[in-house]
Structures are given as C-alpha cells and as structure tokens.
Motif scaffolding. Structure first.
Motif, mmCIF file in Angstrom:
data_model
loop_
_atom_site.group_PDB
_atom_site.id
_atom_site.type_symbol
_atom_site.label_atom_id
_atom_site.label_comp_id
_atom_site.label_asym_id
_atom_site.label_seq_id
_atom_site.Cartn_x
_atom_site.Cartn_y
_atom_site.Cartn_z
ATOM 1 N N ARG A 153 1.396 27.863 -30.361
ATOM 2 C CA ARG A 153 0.661 29.113 -30.178
ATOM 3 C C ARG A 153 -0.803 28.754 -29.957
ATOM 4 O O ARG A 153 -1.450 28.192 -30.848
ATOM 5 N N SER A 154 -1.323 29.057 -28.774
ATOM 6 C CA SER A 154 -2.713 28.703 -28.505
ATOM 7 C C SER A 154 -3.654 29.572 -29.330
ATOM 8 O O SER A 154 -3.346 30.711 -29.676
ATOM 9 N N THR A 155 -4.787 28.982 -29.647
ATOM 10 C CA THR A 155 -5.829 29.689 -30.380
ATOM 11 C C THR A 155 -7.132 29.746 -29.596
ATOM 12 O O THR A 155 -8.001 30.557 -29.898
ATOM 13 N N GLU A 156 -7.242 28.876 -28.581
ATOM 14 C CA GLU A 156 -8.497 28.795 -27.829
ATOM 15 C C GLU A 156 -8.278 27.994 -26.556
ATOM 16 O O GLU A 156 -7.473 27.065 -26.521
ATOM 17 N N VAL A 157 -9.011 28.366 -25.520
ATOM 18 C CA VAL A 157 -9.098 27.547 -24.311
ATOM 19 C C VAL A 157 -10.576 27.242 -24.122
ATOM 20 O O VAL A 157 -11.412 28.146 -24.094
ATOM 21 N N ARG A 158 -10.880 25.958 -24.048
ATOM 22 C CA ARG A 158 -12.268 25.541 -23.839
ATOM 23 C C ARG A 158 -12.416 25.029 -22.416
ATOM 24 O O ARG A 158 -11.514 24.381 -21.880
ATOM 25 N N GLY A 159 -13.572 25.272 -21.850
ATOM 26 C CA GLY A 159 -13.841 24.858 -20.488
ATOM 27 C C GLY A 159 -14.168 23.390 -20.388
ATOM 28 O O GLY A 159 -14.574 22.761 -21.349
ATOM 29 N N GLY A 160 -13.948 22.902 -19.213
ATOM 30 C CA GLY A 160 -14.261 21.518 -18.913
ATOM 31 C C GLY A 160 -14.870 21.465 -17.536
ATOM 32 O O GLY A 160 -15.592 22.376 -17.138
ATOM 33 N N ASP A 161 -14.538 20.436 -16.801
ATOM 34 C CA ASP A 161 -15.045 20.280 -15.448
ATOM 35 C C ASP A 161 -14.031 20.824 -14.445
ATOM 36 O O ASP A 161 -12.872 20.395 -14.430
ATOM 37 N N GLY A 162 -14.446 21.766 -13.610
ATOM 38 C CA GLY A 162 -13.586 22.288 -12.554
ATOM 39 C C GLY A 162 -12.318 22.907 -13.096
ATOM 40 O O GLY A 162 -12.355 23.898 -13.818
ATOM 41 N N ASP A 163 -11.182 22.298 -12.766
ATOM 42 C CA ASP A 163 -9.881 22.803 -13.202
ATOM 43 C C ASP A 163 -9.388 22.108 -14.461
ATOM 44 O O ASP A 163 -8.199 22.150 -14.777
ATOM 45 N N GLN A 164 -10.272 21.447 -15.192
ATOM 46 C CA GLN A 164 -9.928 20.736 -16.419
ATOM 47 C C GLN A 164 -10.341 21.576 -17.625
ATOM 48 O O GLN A 164 -11.482 22.039 -17.694
ATOM 49 N N PHE A 165 -9.415 21.743 -18.561
ATOM 50 C CA PHE A 165 -9.668 22.542 -19.750
ATOM 51 C C PHE A 165 -9.103 21.824 -20.970
ATOM 52 O O PHE A 165 -8.374 20.842 -20.842
ATOM 53 N N VAL A 166 -9.418 22.355 -22.144
ATOM 54 C CA VAL A 166 -8.800 21.900 -23.385
ATOM 55 C C VAL A 166 -8.084 23.107 -23.979
ATOM 56 O O VAL A 166 -8.703 24.153 -24.219
ATOM 57 N N LEU A 167 -6.785 22.963 -24.175
ATOM 58 C CA LEU A 167 -5.966 24.001 -24.780
ATOM 59 C C LEU A 167 -5.793 23.653 -26.247
ATOM 60 O O LEU A 167 -5.258 22.597 -26.585
ATOM 61 N N VAL A 168 -6.278 24.518 -27.122
ATOM 62 C CA VAL A 168 -6.215 24.302 -28.565
ATOM 63 C C VAL A 168 -5.190 25.275 -29.137
ATOM 64 O O VAL A 168 -5.143 26.440 -28.733
ATOM 65 N N GLY A 169 -4.358 24.782 -30.041
ATOM 66 C CA GLY A 169 -3.376 25.682 -30.634
ATOM 67 C C GLY A 169 -2.722 25.092 -31.856
ATOM 68 O O GLY A 169 -3.019 23.972 -32.270
ATOM 69 N N ASP A 170 -1.822 25.880 -32.421
ATOM 70 C CA ASP A 170 -1.076 25.472 -33.603
ATOM 71 C C ASP A 170 0.320 25.042 -33.177
ATOM 72 O O ASP A 170 1.060 25.829 -32.583
ATOM 73 N N LEU A 171 0.664 23.808 -33.502
ATOM 74 C CA LEU A 171 1.988 23.268 -33.231
ATOM 75 C C LEU A 171 2.772 23.269 -34.534
ATOM 76 O O LEU A 171 2.305 22.738 -35.545
ATOM 77 N N SER A 172 3.952 23.885 -34.508
ATOM 78 C CA SER A 172 4.835 23.913 -35.681
ATOM 79 C C SER A 172 6.049 23.052 -35.384
ATOM 80 O O SER A 172 6.767 23.288 -34.407
ATOM 81 N N LEU A 173 6.252 22.048 -36.235
ATOM 82 C CA LEU A 173 7.339 21.099 -36.070
ATOM 83 C C LEU A 173 7.766 20.632 -37.455
ATOM 84 O O LEU A 173 6.910 20.299 -38.283
ATOM 85 N N HIS A 174 9.059 20.646 -37.701
ATOM 86 C CA HIS A 174 9.605 20.108 -38.950
ATOM 87 C C HIS A 174 9.039 20.831 -40.178
ATOM 88 O O HIS A 174 8.793 20.231 -41.224
ATOM 89 N N GLY A 175 8.774 22.149 -40.025
ATOM 90 C CA GLY A 175 8.280 22.953 -41.131
ATOM 91 C C GLY A 175 6.800 22.821 -41.411
ATOM 92 O O GLY A 175 6.307 23.347 -42.405
ATOM 93 N N VAL A 176 6.074 22.125 -40.545
ATOM 94 C CA VAL A 176 4.638 21.897 -40.729
ATOM 95 C C VAL A 176 3.903 22.430 -39.498
ATOM 96 O O VAL A 176 4.335 22.212 -38.364
ATOM 97 N N THR A 177 2.806 23.120 -39.722
ATOM 98 C CA THR A 177 1.978 23.624 -38.626
ATOM 99 C C THR A 177 0.620 22.943 -38.690
ATOM 100 O O THR A 177 -0.039 22.948 -39.734
ATOM 101 N N LYS A 178 0.222 22.363 -37.567
ATOM 102 C CA LYS A 178 -1.059 21.653 -37.478
ATOM 103 C C LYS A 178 -1.744 22.026 -36.160
ATOM 104 O O LYS A 178 -1.068 22.255 -35.148
#
Length: 166
Positions: free
Chosen positions: A76-101
């Motif tokens: 589940r994304s929480t933020e999209v940060r800008g970068g250069d041109g078509d480059q971005f950073v997608l930040v989110g919460d990954l849930s796997l094996h009962g743990v969310t990070k």
C-alpha cells in the motif's frame, strides 16, 4: 499477461535464484500530478515459481513464507516522491509473513499509449530491496566454509503494464 512481479536472492553465496509470482493484482490511482498518485497491490504467495517444484514447496513452507498462515503479500503506497524526469520513488507499506514494514521502490514511468482496443495503457518499472529477516523470515542454514545457504537481501523487480479506467 504483460506484467511481472519477480525477485532475486543469493544462494550458497555464489549464485542467485530468480523467481516470480504468477498471480497478483493491483490498482493504480493516477493523480493530476504523478506525485498525487497511489498504488495498492496483492500477491498470491502460492503462485510462487522458481522453476523448481521442490524449492518452491520449501519456500512456501513454514520455514519461509508459511503460506498456510500468510497467503498474501500486500503493498500500500503512502507517498510518491519526485525525481528526475520519469524517475520517482514509490514509498509504501509492505506486508509479508505477518509483518508490515515501510519500503522504497525506484519507480520509472515508461509511458502512456493508446491500445488497439480503444483504451490507454501505462507502463512502469519498479525495483527495490528488502531484508527477509525484517519480515520474520529468519531461517539460517550456515555453510561449512562460512556464509549462509540463503542470503538476507532480496531484490524486487516489477514490470507493470496497466489499462487506464476512465
């Protein structure tokens, strides 16, 4: 059929094992500006395919994914940060094996194009790295000469083609 969710992990300290998931779904909500967009995704861990049935069964077992108890990986994304041109950073919460990070994925917008069916397609490439131990997957099989059978760092790679809903 034109998307892939895959991973790479070091094996026996000398090679890499690659695998992918056959069954996954997601929704991309595009904002007026790319930074106002969001992503949700679900991956069926039982659809794991490393091209080796014995290895797949072991990864699906309680030693690793424990798909009986944790059948789905979610993002589940929480933020999209800008970068250069078509480059971005997608930040989110990954849930796997009962743990969310929180995780960060390098995201490249590959473009938009009309398709032959009257719709519009969009393509993305996303890459990142997680540590499996951060998600409670902490099996450790030491090797006689040092190191471990399965590395901690897991490289993630996504090639996504989506159809825009108007």
């Amino acid at each position: 059929v034109h998307s892939e969710v895959s991973f790479t992990v070091r094996h026996m300290m000398v090679s890499k094992v690659r695998g992918h998931f056959r069954d996954f779904s997601g929704t991309i909500v595009t904002g007026e500006h790319p930074l106002h967009s969001s992503v949700t995704a679900d991956v069926d861990l039982a659809s794991l395919d490393t091209r080796n049935e014995q290895r797949d069964a072991h990864i699906k077992s309680a030693d690793f994914f424990d798909i009986e108890q944790f059948p789905t990986m979610t993002f589940r994304s929480t933020e999209v940060r800008g970068g250069d041109g078509d480059q971005f950073v997608l930040v989110g919460d990954l849930s796997l094996h009962g743990v969310t990070k929180p995780v960060e994925l390098a995201l490249e917008l590959n473009g938009f194009t009309p398709d032959p069916y009257g719709g519009t397609r969009v393509g993305f490439t996303a890459t990142g790295q997680i540590n499996r131990r951060d998600f409670g997957i902490d099996i450790s099989v030491p090797m006689d000469g040092g190191g471990v059978v399965v590395g901690d760092k897991v490289q993630l790679s996504l090639e996504i083609q989506a159809v825009l809903n108007q």
